[in-house]
Every structure is written in C-alpha cells, then in structure tokens.
Design an enzyme around this catalytic site. Sequence first.
Site, PDB file in Angstrom:
ATOM      1  N   TYR A   1      12.289  31.308 -22.405  1.00  0.00           N
ATOM      2  CA  TYR A   1      11.200  31.547 -21.458  1.00  0.00           C
ATOM      3  C   TYR A   1      11.791  31.431 -20.052  1.00  0.00           C
ATOM      4  CZ  TYR A   1       6.387  31.160 -19.586  1.00  0.00           C
ATOM      5  OH  TYR A   1       5.196  31.365 -18.924  1.00  0.00           O
TER       6      TYR A   1
ATOM      7  N   ASP B   1       1.119  24.425 -14.260  1.00  0.00           N
ATOM      8  CA  ASP B   1       0.156  25.512 -14.088  1.00  0.00           C
ATOM      9  C   ASP B   1      -0.517  25.515 -12.729  1.00  0.00           C
ATOM     10  OD1 ASP B   1       0.261  26.789 -16.711  1.00  0.00           O
ATOM     11  OD2 ASP B   1      -0.459  24.869 -17.454  1.00  0.00           O
TER      12      ASP B   1
ATOM     13  N   GLU C   1       0.444  33.636 -27.035  1.00  0.00           N
ATOM     14  CA  GLU C   1       0.652  32.282 -26.518  1.00  0.00           C
ATOM     15  C   GLU C   1      -0.710  31.598 -26.337  1.00  0.00           C
ATOM     16  OE1 GLU C   1       2.640  30.037 -22.672  1.00  0.00           O
ATOM     17  OE2 GLU C   1       3.084  32.161 -22.979  1.00  0.00           O
TER      18      GLU C   1
END
Length: 276
Positions: free
Chosen positions: A173, A58, A47
């Site tokens: 995911y 994030d 990734e």
Amino acid sequence: MKIEEKFKELNEKEEKAFIPFLVAGDPNFEDSKEAFEMLCKYGDIIEIGIPFSDPVADGLTIQKADYRALKSGMTPLKAFELAKYLNEKYPNKPLVFLVYYNIIFKMGEENFVKKAKESGISGLIVPDLPVEESESLYNICKKYGIDLIFLVAPTTTEERLNKILKKASGFIYAVSVTGITGERDKVKEETKNYIKKVKEKTSLPICVGFGISKKEHVEEICKIADGAIVGSAIVKIVEKYTNNYKIENKEKFLEELENFLKSLKDGTKTAIKIKN
C-alpha cells in the site's frame, strides 16, 4: 479469493486493480451493506474499514464516517458479519480489513485473525502498526493464510522499506502523499518517482492510495502502479445522501455511487491503453 490470484487474473485481462474503500456501518449496517454490494460490482479488491474512535491516519471525511458508523451501533463483530455476507455473495472479490491495532489488541491477535479468516477476509491493513512491532501479528496472519499489508510513503527510509518488503504479502500500500487520507488535486511527480523506486525492489503489486479521487488520477497512477485505492471520494457520496444516520433517496444515491465507481474502474483499463 486470494489477493495473489486476483492480481494474476487482472494481469491476464490486462487490467490494473481498482480497490474501493468504505467504512463498515456508515451510516448504518443495512445501508452500508447495499453500498458495499455496489463496490463489489466494480471493485477488484474491496477494502472494508472497521470504524474506530481515533483513526489517526484518516482525514476528516473518514473520521466523520467512523463517527456515523459507531453512533449507529457498528462493532467489529458486525464487521465480520458484513465480510461473511459479502464473501458468500461475491467469492471472486478478495476482502481486506482496514483496522486500527487497538481493535485487534482488545480482541486478541489470534482471535481477531481467526475470525477474519472465518469471515472470508484475505488481508489486513493496520495503519498504526509499525513493521518493527508487527512480528506477532505477522506470524499469526501467516498461520491463517491472511496477507498483512504494509504501508510505505515517500518518507520511508531505504532501511525501513527493506524491512517492510521482507514481511509484506498481498500488495504494498503506497501512500501517495505525506499526511492523512483525503482528496488531492493532482498526483505529484515525487509520488511517481518513489513508486518506481519501490517497484525496483519487489515483485509484489503496488497499489496507491491517499488522495486518489477521480478517473484521471486512477489513469495516471495505473500507468506506473498495479492498482489505485480510493476512499474519501467514495465516502463523500455516502455523506452527501446521509441524514439522521440513514441514506435518503436511495435510488439516486446508488445511481451516483455506481456511475462514480464505474468511471474509476474504467480508469484502470484506459491506463493500460494509454501506456501501450
């Protein structure tokens, strides 16, 4: 290599997928390239984060990595260059971009996907693109044979999960916690339960990220999921050895990175043994 082919290969070897993440260009292009080569040695799917000025999904560790990469001159075009290099050198490793939608939008959806395909990218993860607004990018990805990988979380409703599963390809995911990326102490029971729930609804592989930071986490996750995604804990090793946008003591850095990646990959193998 296609993501689907990689999971078939792993199933035959009775292994789960290890998906390591780093930000492209952190702390600079050349050092980043060497770090990614180490990821390719132990990771099954790689990734690649394209640095962005406002990475909303994030935590602080990856935000700082994005900042370092941008300050040292990293651009989306250089990320394509990095992907092309890795794809040519490691054709058996599917490469996935983690990219915020603003970058795709600015470049133009078709132009971005076409360049990604030419660079050897197999999948895109766009954390800030809701499934409800993904139709255009989804169709372009389909046209170029690139998997559009969607995120699901413990808070994802049944209705929304069904919408995601209709469009998803490559793998799902699964976000292990509500919130942003970063290391956590342990894998919660609710995470395991919701992974089982998603598995009942799809034949796609489910890989778990956010908060996976050590071999024990990987083992635990891989007893029920098809793979583990590790980002912040790997990025922290880059941060530890970075000074003035350069890796200091390269030999020691690569040794620590290699030992950590090896232990995480080993976790995907021991998980099968523990389960059996």
